[in-house]
Structures are given as structure tokens and as C-alpha cells.
Design an enzyme around this catalytic site. Sequence first.
Site, PDB file in Angstrom:
ATOM      1  N   GLU A 143     -38.628 -31.009  -2.574  1.00 44.23           N
ATOM      2  CA  GLU A 143     -38.419 -32.339  -3.132  1.00 44.23           C
ATOM      3  C   GLU A 143     -39.791 -33.009  -3.326  1.00 44.23           C
ATOM      4  OE1 GLU A 143     -36.037 -35.037  -0.783  1.00 44.23           O
ATOM      5  OE2 GLU A 143     -35.937 -36.481  -2.410  1.00 44.23           O
ATOM      6  N   ALA A 284     -39.451 -35.477   7.370  1.00 46.30           N
ATOM      7  CA  ALA A 284     -38.525 -34.352   7.429  1.00 46.30           C
ATOM      8  C   ALA A 284     -37.793 -34.214   6.102  1.00 46.30           C
ATOM      9  CB  ALA A 284     -37.504 -34.562   8.544  1.00 46.30           C
ATOM     10  N   MET A 285     -37.139 -33.059   5.906  1.00 47.66           N
ATOM     11  CA  MET A 285     -36.501 -32.768   4.621  1.00 47.66           C
ATOM     12  C   MET A 285     -35.152 -32.103   4.835  1.00 47.66           C
ATOM     13  SD  MET A 285     -36.644 -32.840   1.381  1.00 47.66           S
ATOM     14  CE  MET A 285     -35.276 -32.217   0.408  1.00 47.66           C
ATOM     15  N   GLU A 286     -34.169 -32.574   4.050  1.00 52.28           N
ATOM     16  CA  GLU A 286     -32.761 -32.242   4.267  1.00 52.28           C
ATOM     17  C   GLU A 286     -32.271 -30.969   3.593  1.00 52.28           C
ATOM     18  OE1 GLU A 286     -33.910 -34.852   2.384  1.00 52.28           O
ATOM     19  OE2 GLU A 286     -32.654 -35.211   0.623  1.00 52.28           O
ATOM     20  N   ASN A 287     -33.139 -29.994   3.285  1.00 53.64           N
ATOM     21  CA  ASN A 287     -32.719 -28.751   2.632  1.00 53.64           C
ATOM     22  C   ASN A 287     -31.385 -28.238   3.189  1.00 53.64           C
ATOM     23  OD1 ASN A 287     -35.511 -28.655   1.590  1.00 53.64           O
ATOM     24  ND2 ASN A 287     -35.958 -28.178   3.722  1.00 53.64           N
ATOM     25  N   HIS A 319     -30.809 -38.921  10.102  1.00 49.28           N
ATOM     26  CA  HIS A 319     -31.006 -39.177   8.674  1.00 49.28           C
ATOM     27  C   HIS A 319     -30.853 -37.884   7.867  1.00 49.28           C
ATOM     28  CE1 HIS A 319     -32.950 -41.230   5.185  1.00 49.28           C
ATOM     29  NE2 HIS A 319     -33.360 -40.002   4.928  1.00 49.28           N
ATOM     30  N   GLU A 320     -31.573 -36.844   8.267  1.00 51.06           N
ATOM     31  CA  GLU A 320     -31.509 -35.601   7.490  1.00 51.06           C
ATOM     32  C   GLU A 320     -30.111 -34.982   7.594  1.00 51.06           C
ATOM     33  OE1 GLU A 320     -33.852 -35.641   5.613  1.00 51.06           O
ATOM     34  OE2 GLU A 320     -35.353 -36.731   6.762  1.00 51.06           O
ATOM     35  N   HIS A 323     -27.734 -36.689   5.202  1.00 45.04           N
ATOM     36  CA  HIS A 323     -27.929 -36.286   3.805  1.00 45.04           C
ATOM     37  C   HIS A 323     -26.994 -35.143   3.405  1.00 45.04           C
ATOM     38  CE1 HIS A 323     -31.081 -38.617   1.983  1.00 45.04           C
ATOM     39  NE2 HIS A 323     -32.047 -38.248   2.797  1.00 45.04           N
ATOM     40  N   GLU A 342     -31.229 -42.035  -0.730  1.00 43.24           N
ATOM     41  CA  GLU A 342     -32.102 -42.493   0.353  1.00 43.24           C
ATOM     42  C   GLU A 342     -31.668 -43.849   0.918  1.00 43.24           C
ATOM     43  OE1 GLU A 342     -33.842 -40.559   1.889  1.00 43.24           O
ATOM     44  OE2 GLU A 342     -34.289 -38.922   0.511  1.00 43.24           O
TER      45      GLU A 342
HETATM   46  N1  BES Z   1     -35.708 -36.499   1.332  1.00 39.93           N
HETATM   47  C1  BES Z   1     -36.624 -37.091   2.235  1.00 39.93           C
HETATM   48  C2  BES Z   1     -37.880 -36.295   2.388  1.00 39.93           C
HETATM   49  C3  BES Z   1     -38.821 -36.425   1.230  1.00 39.93           C
HETATM   50  C4  BES Z   1     -39.464 -37.597   1.022  1.00 39.93           C
HETATM   51  C5  BES Z   1     -39.081 -35.395   0.392  1.00 39.93           C
HETATM   52  C6  BES Z   1     -40.347 -37.701  -0.042  1.00 39.93           C
HETATM   53  C7  BES Z   1     -39.944 -35.514  -0.652  1.00 39.93           C
HETATM   54  C8  BES Z   1     -40.593 -36.667  -0.876  1.00 39.93           C
HETATM   55  C9  BES Z   1     -36.033 -37.251   3.624  1.00 39.93           C
HETATM   56  O1  BES Z   1     -34.667 -37.342   3.663  1.00 39.93           O
HETATM   57  C10 BES Z   1     -36.559 -38.553   4.146  1.00 39.93           C
HETATM   58  O2  BES Z   1     -36.211 -39.559   3.641  1.00 39.93           O
HETATM   59  N2  BES Z   1     -37.414 -38.494   5.162  1.00 39.93           N
HETATM   60  C11 BES Z   1     -38.072 -39.640   5.703  1.00 39.93           C
HETATM   61  C12 BES Z   1     -37.577 -39.972   7.077  1.00 39.93           C
HETATM   62  C13 BES Z   1     -36.325 -40.797   7.074  1.00 39.93           C
HETATM   63  C14 BES Z   1     -35.842 -41.036   8.474  1.00 39.93           C
HETATM   64  C15 BES Z   1     -36.463 -42.108   6.360  1.00 39.93           C
HETATM   65  C16 BES Z   1     -39.525 -39.295   5.779  1.00 39.93           C
HETATM   66  O3  BES Z   1     -39.856 -38.121   5.639  1.00 39.93           O
HETATM   67  O4  BES Z   1     -40.330 -40.199   5.969  1.00 39.93           O
HETATM   68 ZN    ZN Z   2     -33.881 -39.196   3.172  1.00 39.93          ZN
END
Ligand code: BES
Ligand code: ZN
Length: 890
Positions: A143, A284-287, A319-320, A323, A342
Site C-alpha cells: 500500500e 503496521a499494514m493489514e495485508n 486497527h489492522e 481492516h 482508514e
Molecule cells: N493501511 C495502513 C498502513 C499504511 C499507511 C500503508 C500508509 C501505506 C501507507 C494501516 O492500516 C494504518 O493505518 N496504520 C497506521 C496505524 C493505525 C493504528 C492508525 C500506521 O501505520 O500509522
Molecule cells: Zn489503517
Amino acid sequence: MDIATNPTTPDGNPELADAAPTPHEPPVIRREDYRPFAWLVPSTRLDFRLALDATRVTATLTVERNPAADASPELRLNGDSLTAQSVMVDGAPAEWRMEGPDLVVTLPGDRHVVEVVTTIDPSANTQLMGLYASNGMLCTQCESEGFRRITFFPDRPDVLSTYAVRMEGERDAFPILLCNGNRVAEGEGENGTHWAEWHDPWPKPSYLFALVAGDLVANSKPFTTATGRVVECNVWVRKEDLARTDHALESLHRSMAWDEEVFGREYDLDLYNIVAVSDFNMGAMENKGLNVFNTKYVLADPDTATDADFDAVEGVIAHEYFHNWSGNRVTCRDWFQLALKEGFTVLRDQLFSQDMRGEAVKRIEDVRILRAAQFPEDAGPLAHPIRPDSYREISNFYTATVYNKGAEVIRMMRSMVGEARFRAGCDLYFDRHDGEAATCEDFVKAIEDGAEIDLTRFRRWYAQAGTPRVTMRQAVEGDTLRLTLGQSVPVTPGQPDKLPMPIPLKIAVHSRSGALGAERLVVLEDEEQTFDLSIAGPDPVVSVNRGFTAPVVIERDLQREDLVFLAAHDDDPFARSEALQELAVGHLVGAASGALSADDRQAGEAAIIGAFRSSLADNALDDAMRGELLVLPSETYLFEAMAGSGAAGERKADPGAIHAAREGLKAAIGTALARELAALHARACAVALDHPEGRGARKVKTIALGLVAAADPAKAAQLAAAQYDAADNMTDRQGALMVLCGLDTPHRETRLAVFYERYRDNALVIDKWFTLQALSLHPDVIAHVRKLAEHPDFTLKNPNRVRSLHMAFAGNPKAFHKADGEGYRMVADVILALDPINPQTAARFVPALGRWRRIEPGRAALMKAELERILAAGNLSRDTFEQVSRSLEG
Ligand code: BES
Ligand code: ZN
């Protein structure tokens, strides 16, 4: 560039609009240019020959014409820094060409199999997007547009495909091979290699693809779902980290149970893998089925992680996990819809944490974050609606606005319809759009239909940027209070005219006699509206935006005595803390702008000290809540309050004056309440680590120290050193060190050295060591940071380390805003040095400089000059170019 006349390409892919930019002007992508992709990709096969410096990828795509799109004989596959070694269609060499970074294949028929071979070098991937090496392991981050750095593909979220993946590599280097979905086969290869095949049954966009290969061990515990399916849950880490994974695993289980109970959402695979990596751009990432996490949000034990770290792990794991429904089962049509997944998922993780840890404290924390991060964004050159209209680089739109204001906007809908109807709306949303790539409009429509509410006007919250201002006037008529509320939405870049938006406000009318009024929800729909409210007793005091039902600024001049009354007596704990904040903001902004007479200043200080004294003495409060009441508004938020709504000619923020006023107030509180604070510190020090009140005690312990430090540095140095030496946990240790770092005391150096020695092999704790020094109140912070940037443990290649030193520094208002501009220069130098290595992370430093318009002219000129210097350097990434140019235009 005139974005209004951007051409759209024949297949309507908005990413291709304006295909020939000058090197300095990456194209603008516009929401209204969205067209469905000409081809469907029902299935994808990927074959990886893994090696750290040369991984060969064979991608086999079955493609079919998309009946819902305009027909095109060409299939455009996105690429980023890729070279195709072979391109075949239906088993024969194909007709293809490169167009910029993309590969375009000509396809004669309606259905084909396209095979492309590429080789990539993960060890050279410092951007940490696509497939990269971290600590000898291989992992991915796709992502938003990282998949195109792995293989050529329609890398857009509305192209959903099922993935079958085979990977093969040296068993010694990569004993564990993970991918999305389920492992369906594995075996031995030649020359010490082994392989695994994975299949993910759920169609997904490419941004949810993940692969991990490395020497990892797992902490495992099965979860049984509501319908009785058993899910294998694993948290994968390096062997030496295994002992710190229990909290993450337990948090995952709690999240799974909560989503079943509160949102009726069950997990949909037999396996849930979480992998911790130490080089990661984000949290983190929700793959799908294979979350990849920054180690910071997985590893926790009391010796190395603070209570706040534990909370952050729990929140990010949740959070992840959430998702999986809000993001994966229902994904986004295009990246303009990012708040769909998000904003909604942030709301879900906030509600989860409220249930786990207590509603009031969590709400206060979340509002503090919103005000410190989102309000400034909404008032500056980078302001954008939660559903943006255009971007050059989507990575720049993972913002506090999309995330935190996005969550607030959905929370408002929930407040207006109540929990049960909101749940009905969410159920309808998931039912209607399961397996689809949806839009924010789809979400609003589902809530509208499922919760039975007209959201026609409410949709403006998705389109308009800027934090609304709400004014209040009141008149008493008999036993009725006539409350006239007005609203205006400030001008933001590209949005000169705003329309009123529905603003839900929980209100109660209390009486200074002590009688508390009942709470009621009003919705301010128009520019001005009057509401009749009943009065609970004489001398009515309005408690407004209780629980922070709307992300707005309330503009009213309440008497000091009324605020003191609310701070002590309001039955909504959020409103109590809010009254204290309002009291402090009014006083500090007045003091910083030199607008207070000596009498006023003294009276304001006395009122705040009195309120603090009551909070210290109030036995009905627990320490967790008491701690919240003892936190003064952040300097960033005070800048916003001082600079007002940003109208031309208005007052500007003076960082030096704000800092001096705030430290002065801390010193006055510390002096006036010296005895009470010392007693609180002593009481808190006596509470054991595992005691149920331990967390709250640790929180107030360090807050008390901080106030003492402002008044009596010598005494604070001695207390903090003692707290450090006695600590049996990281919360106390870090808190003590934080206070010591701001003081000129020999204890500072000795304890910093002890801390470093003790934790030299733990990267996450060494990050704290850098941060403590970069964020401190010490007068020599800039010199400290310069020296730390030369430390053997410092590197620009690891994002956690960069954030621990330089991002922390940029968030240190006193040091960053040093009047001679040295702090600005240092941050600009970091941006220039980091941009070629990791543009995503480099661009995240720009907003700090971008706030120049709201700062007093001397500093503003220095900040602007640094932005101009960055732009003049040329050769910037898309990420940094966009942020810097917007910051200068705005
Ligand atoms: N999908 C995002 C990770 C992401 C963010 C991928 C930007 C690519 C670009 C993930 O779900 C996310 O939002 N992560 C947050 C933490 C969350 C608790 C708000 C992060 O990584 O800061
Ligand atoms: Zn997210």
C-alpha cells in the site's frame, strides 16, 4: 499547472492523466477522472525465486475485458523501476512497449493469459516499498503503490484478483516462507532450497499482497470464532524477541472477540499471521491474513515498553485486524476514498480501546491527538477534505485529516443515530458491498438507509476542509435558556466558499448552585440557529460539545468562575477536562500575546492553580483521570488558538512567547502546589507495578515530576534520579529520564549513560534514548541532536531511528522554533539528505516547516526560506515536491 484542463487518457485511468510532466512537476491525479479499468484480472499466479540481491518474479495474469468499462485493446500494467525480461501472451511472445514506468501490452481478444518476468534487488530497496530486505529477511509493503515495484500489474485498488503464490529460496537464509491466505503445499528443492505454495481464496487488490521470508519464530494461540471455527494465530518475530510477544497475541484475541460482539464481524480464514519487522515506513499494514508490523507495535514487556507503548500495541493490532472487514472484505474504489477504510477503522479501534481501557480517558487522548495534529493541518497550506479531490503522490494523504477527522466524521453519524441504528447502517454497508471496491458515498448511503437518517447535508463533511468555528450567545427567559449557535467554516486552499454543515453537539445546562442539567443532543444545521433549553437552577452554565461530539472549535467567552465550576463539577468527565483546557488556553494565549493586565494574569493563574489543586484533592477521581486533568494544552494547539481562524491580518502565533508563558505557568503551579505534588509523587511511588492502580500511579508520578521541575529544578533532579534508580519498569524509567534530560544536572549524563548501556542491544529502547534527548527542554538540544546524528547507532536508513531523533526534534517546539532559524535549517537538511533514500519518510517532515504562514513574521521568513531552499535543490521525489510546493503556494 492548470489542473482543470488535465487531459484524461483513453482508458480513463486517472493515474495517466497528464502523462508527460516536466521532471519537477509530477502529474496531478484527480478524483473526478476516475474510470473503471478496461480489464478484469480474475486470477494471478506469482512465482518468486528469492534472494536478497536478486529475486526473480514470474507473474501470470488471466485477464478479461471488463464489461463495465470502455473497451481498449491495450492492457496497461503499472511498473516502478522495473525492467521486463520477457512478456508472453497465451504462451507466445507478445506485442508490448514501455510507456514511462509502465508496460503496455496489446491484446487482440477478450480473454488472455499474460506472463511477465522481472528481476528485482530487495537489498537495494531503501524506500521500503515493494519487496525489501530487513535484518536479513525479505518482506513487502505494497500500500498504496508498492506492488508495481515487485511486478508489472494494474496496481489500483479496484482491480481485485485471487492470488496463488509459489516461493522458493535457500532454507538456511529463509526457513520460514509466508504469504496471504493458506499454505497449500511445501517441499524441498535442490542445493539447499525449499519452497512453499500459498493460496488466498478472497479476491483482493494488489495493495493487500504480502510475502515474508526469513528466520522467524512464532508465538501461537488458536482463537475460536463465534461460529466455532478455529483460527491459528501467530505472531512472528526474531528469536530474541519471542518473550515480548504475549501482549500482541492477547490483543489480537481481544480484537477478534470484540469485532464479533460489537460489529458482528467474524474472521474469514483459518490462519492469521502477524510479522514484526524493524525497517518499516509506517506503524503496521493489514495485508490479508499476513499483517506486517513495525516491531514498535508488536514487542512489549514492562522492562522495555511503557504503559503508553502497551496501549499503542493493543490499538494498532486492533486497527489492522478490524481492516479485515473495513478495508479488505470491502475495499476502496480509488485512493481518494482512503477515509472509507482508514477513518472507519480508526473509529473502530478507538471504540475498542474505549471498551478496553475506559471511555473518558481514551476520548481525552484522542481529542488531544486531533487537536495537536489535525487542527493545524486543517488550518495550513496542506488542508484537504477527508475525501481529497486531487493529489500528486497518494502517500502524502495518509494524514491526520483522513484518519482522525475521518473517524470523527463517522463518529458524528453514530452520535446522531445512536449505537443500535449505527450498527444497522454498518451491517447494511458490509452486506451491500462485501467483495467490492466501494466509495465514501456508498458508506454514507448505507448509513442513511440502514440507520434511517437523511444525510444530504452531512455529506459536506466529506467535501469541505477546515475546522468549523461555532459561536455561542445565550439569553435567559424565565426558566428557559435561549442558546444561539452560529457556525462558519474557514477558507482553505482551493475552497474559498463554504456551506454550513450539520454539527451535532451534546449540551447540558448546569447551574452554578450545583444542580446539573440533563444532557441533550442538538444538531446545528444552519449558519445560525436558536435552541431553547431548560435551566436546572440559578446562574446557568452551558456545558457544550460534551464528549467532543463534533470536531469543531467552540468560540465563546465563558467567565473564569464558570470554567472553574465545570472543571470541578461537570458530570461528563470529558467536559471537565475540556473546561480546564479552555481555562488554560485563554490564559496562555492572553499571556503570550501580552494582552493580560498584571491583575488578569494573576487571577488567571490563581484560577488554574485552584483547579489543579481541586483535581489533586478530589478523591472521587482515579489517577488515570487525574493525570488527564493535570496536562496543560500542547504548544502546537496553543499556536492554533493564538493564530485564530487564520483570517488575513489576524494575530500570528509566537512560539517563543507561548513557550515562555506555558513554562511560566508550569513553574507557578509547581511552586504553589509544591507540597501537594511532592505528596502525590511519594504516594504514587509506593504503588507496586502489578497493583490495579499501578498504571494511574505511574502516570501521575511523572506528571508531578514535570511540574516540580519547572518550579524547583534541583529538587526535581534529585527526585527524578531516585525515581530512575528505583524503577522496575520502563514507564518510570523513561518518565524520570525525560525530566532529567531537560535539566542541567550531572544526573542527566549519568542516567543517560546507564540507560544506554543497559539497552544497547534493544533498538526500540535505543530509539527512546534518542527521542528523550531530541524532545527535551534542555537549552542545548540542537547541539545534542547534531552530535547524536553522528552517533554510531544513528542511520538515515531506518525509519524508526530517523523518527526517534529528527521527527522528535521537529516536534520539540522550543528547539525547533529557535528564533535564529537553526532548528528549521536542521530539519530542511534532513529532508534533503533523506529524500533520495526514503522519500515517503522525508516528505513527512515538510508540514512542520509548512506552518510558516501562521507564525510571527521573523520566524515565518526563515521557515519559508528553508522551503525555498529545498525546492531549489531540484531532483526531489514526487512526495517531497508535492508537500513543499503546496506549503509555499497554499
Ligand atoms: N493501511 C495502513 C498502513 C499504511 C499507511 C500503508 C500508509 C501505506 C501507507 C494501516 O492500516 C494504518 O493505518 N496504520 C497506521 C496505524 C493505525 C493504528 C492508525 C500506521 O501505520 O500509522
Ligand atoms: Zn489503517
